[in-house]
Design a protein around this motif. Structure first.
Motif, mmCIF file in Angstrom:
data_model
loop_
_atom_site.group_PDB
_atom_site.id
_atom_site.type_symbol
_atom_site.label_atom_id
_atom_site.label_comp_id
_atom_site.label_asym_id
_atom_site.label_seq_id
_atom_site.Cartn_x
_atom_site.Cartn_y
_atom_site.Cartn_z
ATOM 1 N N ASP A 179 -41.502 36.101 -12.328
ATOM 2 C CA ASP A 179 -41.352 35.792 -11.034
ATOM 3 C C ASP A 179 -40.026 35.215 -10.958
ATOM 4 O O ASP A 179 -40.061 34.042 -10.927
ATOM 5 C CB ASP A 179 -42.391 34.927 -10.520
ATOM 6 C CG ASP A 179 -43.304 35.563 -9.323
ATOM 7 O OD1 ASP A 179 -43.155 36.758 -8.964
ATOM 8 O OD2 ASP A 179 -44.178 34.951 -8.973
ATOM 9 N N GLY A 224 -37.293 34.117 -8.848
ATOM 10 C CA GLY A 224 -37.078 33.549 -7.622
ATOM 11 C C GLY A 224 -35.499 33.446 -7.284
ATOM 12 O O GLY A 224 -34.674 32.945 -8.186
ATOM 13 N N ILE A 262 -32.394 33.700 0.317
ATOM 14 C CA ILE A 262 -32.137 34.853 0.502
ATOM 15 C C ILE A 262 -31.919 35.393 1.931
ATOM 16 O O ILE A 262 -32.384 34.650 2.982
ATOM 17 C CB ILE A 262 -33.548 35.805 0.192
ATOM 18 C CG1 ILE A 262 -33.532 35.533 -1.511
ATOM 19 C CG2 ILE A 262 -33.532 37.188 0.513
ATOM 20 C CD1 ILE A 262 -35.045 35.892 -1.824
ATOM 21 N N LEU A 302 -28.281 41.514 2.002
ATOM 22 C CA LEU A 302 -29.023 41.532 0.815
ATOM 23 C C LEU A 302 -28.157 42.192 -0.310
ATOM 24 O O LEU A 302 -27.862 42.004 -1.259
ATOM 25 C CB LEU A 302 -30.478 41.790 0.818
ATOM 26 C CG LEU A 302 -31.513 40.906 1.569
ATOM 27 C CD1 LEU A 302 -32.841 41.593 1.470
ATOM 28 C CD2 LEU A 302 -31.659 39.770 0.519
ATOM 29 N N GLY A 317 -33.754 39.099 -9.347
ATOM 30 C CA GLY A 317 -34.783 38.600 -8.576
ATOM 31 C C GLY A 317 -34.328 39.176 -7.022
ATOM 32 O O GLY A 317 -35.239 39.838 -6.491
ATOM 33 N N LEU A 318 -33.131 39.212 -6.828
ATOM 34 C CA LEU A 318 -32.446 39.864 -5.683
ATOM 35 C C LEU A 318 -32.840 41.374 -5.553
ATOM 36 O O LEU A 318 -33.260 41.831 -4.513
ATOM 37 C CB LEU A 318 -30.917 39.732 -5.398
ATOM 38 C CG LEU A 318 -30.337 40.028 -4.055
ATOM 39 C CD1 LEU A 318 -31.125 39.172 -2.923
ATOM 40 C CD2 LEU A 318 -28.940 39.507 -4.051
ATOM 41 N N GLN A 333 -35.267 42.830 -7.108
ATOM 42 C CA GLN A 333 -36.547 43.044 -6.761
ATOM 43 C C GLN A 333 -36.894 42.802 -5.525
ATOM 44 O O GLN A 333 -37.769 43.506 -4.735
ATOM 45 C CB GLN A 333 -37.225 42.099 -7.932
ATOM 46 C CG GLN A 333 -37.215 42.636 -9.467
ATOM 47 C CD GLN A 333 -37.717 41.533 -10.253
ATOM 48 O OE1 GLN A 333 -38.136 40.375 -9.951
ATOM 49 N NE2 GLN A 333 -37.964 41.907 -11.621
ATOM 50 N N HIS A 334 -36.446 41.927 -4.970
ATOM 51 C CA HIS A 334 -36.696 41.470 -3.555
ATOM 52 C C HIS A 334 -36.491 42.675 -2.454
ATOM 53 O O HIS A 334 -37.036 43.134 -1.704
ATOM 54 C CB HIS A 334 -35.850 40.124 -2.957
ATOM 55 C CG HIS A 334 -36.130 39.757 -1.488
ATOM 56 N ND1 HIS A 334 -37.585 39.450 -1.222
ATOM 57 C CD2 HIS A 334 -35.363 39.947 -0.585
ATOM 58 C CE1 HIS A 334 -37.213 39.086 -0.071
ATOM 59 N NE2 HIS A 334 -36.206 39.459 0.340
ATOM 60 N N THR A 337 -39.015 44.990 -0.283
ATOM 61 C CA THR A 337 -38.871 44.869 1.314
ATOM 62 C C THR A 337 -38.426 46.281 1.695
ATOM 63 O O THR A 337 -38.605 46.546 3.037
ATOM 64 C CB THR A 337 -37.801 43.698 1.740
ATOM 65 O OG1 THR A 337 -36.449 44.041 1.121
ATOM 66 C CG2 THR A 337 -38.252 42.496 1.419
#
Length: 178
Positions: A119, A121, A125, A132, A168-169, A171-172, A176
């Motif tokens: 995870d 983080g 963001i 992004l 992390g970015l 994966q985000h 989304t």
């Protein structure tokens, strides 16, 4: 009588050694101990070839590490350019993001980071997808610069931290955009 007393007292004057006597040299060493054998091999052509091969292999792994960072930047730049023109992520962009994630994990692991943080983080963001993707491209560029500046013998906390942020970015973004 004096000679007898001296002979009896002399052994008590020398220190007693509790250790075992040194090993006798074997016939193959021609009177040299094992330390001398190691010293002879130190400058031997075989040892030099092994050392050069190890250095060459280490340099090759480092070059691959730098190339992975460059590829992450190229992929991020391609996704950013593609998103600017289409205003959406295509399936090809999704594949590039997946490849970026894999390469970034490999960079982090090769830099000395661990895979235990599932995870990862990211703070602050941006809400817009365009922002992004731009941020991911910027962070990929920063990661590439850090990897290129870091010598191969160094474990860089900055590279690990930057890889974690980018990971992390990415994966985000992947989460989304589905």
């Amino acid at each position: 009588m004096l000679v007898f007393i001296v002979v009896r007292c002399a052994p008590s004057q020398t220190p007693h050694s509790t250790s075992t006597p040194p090993p006798l040299p074997d016939a193959s060493s021609n009177g040299r101990d094992s330390k001398d054998k190691d010293d002879d091999r130190y400058g031997s052509p075989d040892a030099e070839m092994r050392a050069k091969a190890a250095i060459k292999e280490e340099k090759k792994r480092y070059d691959e590490h730098v190339e992975r960072a460059r590829e992450v930047f190229q992929l991020a730049d391609q996704v950013s350019t593609s998103y600017e023109t289409r205003k959406e992520l295509s399936s090809e962009d999704q594949k590039k993001l997946e490849r970026m994630e894999k390469l970034t994990k490999r960079i982090r692991n090769d830099a000395g980071g661990s895979d235990s943080d599932n995870d990862v983080g990211v703070k602050d963001i941006p809400p817009a997808m365009f922002d992004l993707i731009k941020k991911a491209a910027d962070w990929a560029d920063q990661l590439k610069e850090l990897v290129e500046k870091t010598p191969r013998q160094v474990v860089s906390a900055a590279v690990i931290d930057q890889a974690n942020k980018l990971l992390g970015l990415v994966q985000h973004i992947r989460g989304t955009s589905h």
